[in-house]
Enzyme design. Structure first.
Site, PDB file in Angstrom:
ATOM      1  N   SER A 191      -8.900 -11.339  -1.524  1.00  0.00           N
ATOM      2  CA  SER A 191      -9.623 -10.149  -0.774  1.00  0.00           C
ATOM      3  C   SER A 191      -8.319  -9.475  -0.070  1.00  0.00           C
ATOM      4  O   SER A 191     -10.027  -8.364   0.338  1.00  0.00           O
ATOM      5  CB  SER A 191      -9.484 -11.518   0.519  1.00  0.00           C
ATOM      6  OG  SER A 191      -8.429 -11.471   1.171  1.00  0.00           O
ATOM      7  N   ASP A 192      -7.386  -9.086  -0.589  1.00  0.00           N
ATOM      8  CA  ASP A 192      -6.960  -8.222  -0.085  1.00  0.00           C
ATOM      9  C   ASP A 192      -7.512  -8.014   1.630  1.00  0.00           C
ATOM     10  O   ASP A 192      -7.638  -6.696   1.969  1.00  0.00           O
ATOM     11  CB  ASP A 192      -7.204  -7.137  -0.455  1.00  0.00           C
ATOM     12  CG  ASP A 192      -5.741  -6.527  -0.151  1.00  0.00           C
ATOM     13  OD1 ASP A 192      -5.064  -6.108   0.075  1.00  0.00           O
ATOM     14  OD2 ASP A 192      -5.979  -4.213  -0.273  1.00  0.00           O
ATOM     15  N   HIS A 193      -6.867  -8.730   2.745  1.00  0.00           N
ATOM     16  CA  HIS A 193      -7.512  -9.407   3.657  1.00  0.00           C
ATOM     17  C   HIS A 193      -6.668  -8.564   4.731  1.00  0.00           C
ATOM     18  O   HIS A 193      -5.213  -8.586   4.517  1.00  0.00           O
ATOM     19  CB  HIS A 193      -7.112 -10.946   3.994  1.00  0.00           C
ATOM     20  CG  HIS A 193      -7.823 -11.245   5.692  1.00  0.00           C
ATOM     21  ND1 HIS A 193      -9.110 -11.418   6.240  1.00  0.00           N
ATOM     22  CD2 HIS A 193      -7.209 -11.405   6.625  1.00  0.00           C
ATOM     23  CE1 HIS A 193      -9.704 -11.272   7.338  1.00  0.00           C
ATOM     24  NE2 HIS A 193      -7.934 -11.561   7.921  1.00  0.00           N
TER      25      HIS A 193
ATOM     26  N   LYS B  48       0.523  -1.591  -0.298  1.00  0.00           N
ATOM     27  CA  LYS B  48      -0.027  -0.272  -0.087  1.00  0.00           C
ATOM     28  C   LYS B  48       0.951   1.537   0.096  1.00  0.00           C
ATOM     29  O   LYS B  48       0.233   2.803   0.418  1.00  0.00           O
ATOM     30  CB  LYS B  48      -0.466  -0.001   1.593  1.00  0.00           C
ATOM     31  CG  LYS B  48      -1.787  -1.205   1.774  1.00  0.00           C
ATOM     32  CD  LYS B  48      -2.684  -1.226   0.299  1.00  0.00           C
ATOM     33  CE  LYS B  48      -4.170  -2.370  -0.031  1.00  0.00           C
ATOM     34  NZ  LYS B  48      -5.047  -2.405  -1.134  1.00  0.00           N
TER      35      LYS B  48
END
Length: 420
Positions: free
Chosen positions: A305-307, A154
């Site tokens: 899912s980018d959990h 990110k």
């Protein structure tokens, strides 16, 4: 141990058993026999579940836990349990821990904590030291320790020469570089998608331009250097077009999209609910439509899912101060099943391994069992009881979902209440 799966419908387009209902005998973690109505003696466990379907194990290319450093959000042990109960046999762990996973020792440590688990954990190493975006981390050493890719989670690569150097250097060992698609100078202090809703709500916006400019820059650098580039979690219509064009030109680029960006739009922000604060932000209906199309035509290589578990202290606060992220492992299958048919959903959940050089295990006799088990028809509403994660920051709460996950079998291990 002998396991016998009864009346399991296989979903695997590459298999001769695709859409066939069969029994599957697993012995010592190996698929010993596949056939209709098998009669096997001395079976240790017989698994006979309602509307049982089986596919190759699912893979998620972008998962965050907390350990080390943020164990209050999620430990590796419980995170892997969550992944297994959600149907995933393999996940790639992001390096956004404390300390950051930016050297051989940290990669080795995390992998050792994940040993002897039904879910296989693969690590993504940080691209730069401490993910500060200044100096390249020890990429080759992390590669030697088993890191499957390199990127600052990110965090954008602000300096173009740093991306150039990393793409050139990683070619020495066929490494895969990741570049988060955001120009921070354009994004500024934005919190949500820059559009009608951000204006009406009085929230600073992140324009689509911030993502698209970064992708244009990265693709030009990739064209110059060669190498392999992965762009995680794109979110705009034009991003899809840019990557589609780059692939036509022969560039070795791949990309993913977060499942929540396929489901929700920035209309959800009306009540300032921080569960919907994610990065990249939720965009518009036009973007969602383009992303779904890009998934189906193969422009977008994989879904994730980018959990991202976030503790209550950092999520249940004023919108401006809340951290970005939503958990998504538990809801991945049920959410995808609401917008894609069964074959498409399973295909999306099993794609992506090849990009990270993770071998696929076919469903055939003699191979290791690597299965996700599920019922694709059961309908329900996703609620807190469906959340296994330590953190509860799910934007999928109250979503009507389709399908129920039973768990996984991976070799001699399983993560499934029915079989222990």
């Amino acid at each position: 141990m002998k396991l016998l799966l009864k009346a399991a419908k296989i979903i695997d387009p590459g298999s001769k058993y695709h859409h066939k209902k069969v029994d599957i005998l697993i012995e010592g973690g190996i698929i010993k026999k596949i056939g209709a109505s098998l009669k096997i003696k001395d079976v240790d466990k017989e698994i006979d579940l309602k509307n049982l379907h089986v596919s190759k194990g699912w893979f998620d290319s972008s998962v965050s836990f907390g350990e080390p450093g943020y164990e209050e959000r999620e430990t590796i042990k419980n995170g892997l349990k969550v992944a297994g109960q959600s149907g995933f046999t393999q996940i790639a762990l992001n390096p956004g821990t404390n300390p950051v996973l930016d050297n051989n020792g940290s990669i080795t440590s995390v992998k050792s904590k994940a040993e002897n688990n039904a879910v296989q954990l693969f690590t993504i190493g940080a691209l730069t030291n401490k993910s500060e975006g200044k100096d390249l981390a020890e990429l080759y050493d992390m590669h030697q320790a088993g890191a499957i890719s390199f990127g600052d989670y990110k965090k954008a690569i602000s300096h173009p020469n740093l991306l150039k150097l990393s793409l050139l250097y990683a070619q020495n060992f066929d490494g895969l570089v990741q570049s988060f698609p955001q120009d921070d100078q354009i994004a500024g202090h934005g919190l949500v998608n820059e559009h009608i809703n951000s204006t009406s709500l009085g929230l600073n916006g992140i324009p689509a331009l911030a993502e698209e400019l970064q992708i244009i820059r990265d693709l030009y650098i990739l064209e110059y250097t060669g190498g392999k580039l992965h762009i995680p979690t794109i979110s705009t219509e034009k991003s899809v077009k840019l990557i589609k064009d780059a692939k036509k030109r022969g560039l070795d680029v791949s990309c993913s999209v977060a499942i929540h960006n396929l489901i929700y739009t920035d209309d959800e922000l009306v009540e300032f609910d921080t569960r919907y604060k994610v990065l990249p932000p939720l965009r518009t209906k036009v973007d969602v439509k383009a992303l779904r199309k890009g998934v189906l035509d193969g422009t977008i290589d994989m879904v994730t899912s980018d959990h991202t578990p976030i503790d209550l202290e950092h999520k249940k606060v004023e919108f401006e101060h809340a951290l970005y992220g939503t958990i998504g492992l538990e809801s991945a299958f049920g959410a995808l099943s609401t917008i894609f048919d069964l074959d498409e959903t399973v295909s999306l959940l099993t794609k992506g391994r090849a990009r990270f050089k993770i071998p696929e295990v076919e469903i055939k006799e003699g191979n290791q069992a690597n299965f996700s088990l599920f019922d694709p028809e059961e309908q329900s509403t996703f609620n807190k009881e469906n959340i296994y994660s330590s953190s509860k920051n799910s934007m999928f709460l109250d979503l009507k979902i389709k399908g129920k996950v039973y768990g996984i079998i991976n070799g001699t291990r399983s993560s499934m209440p029915t079989i222990g």
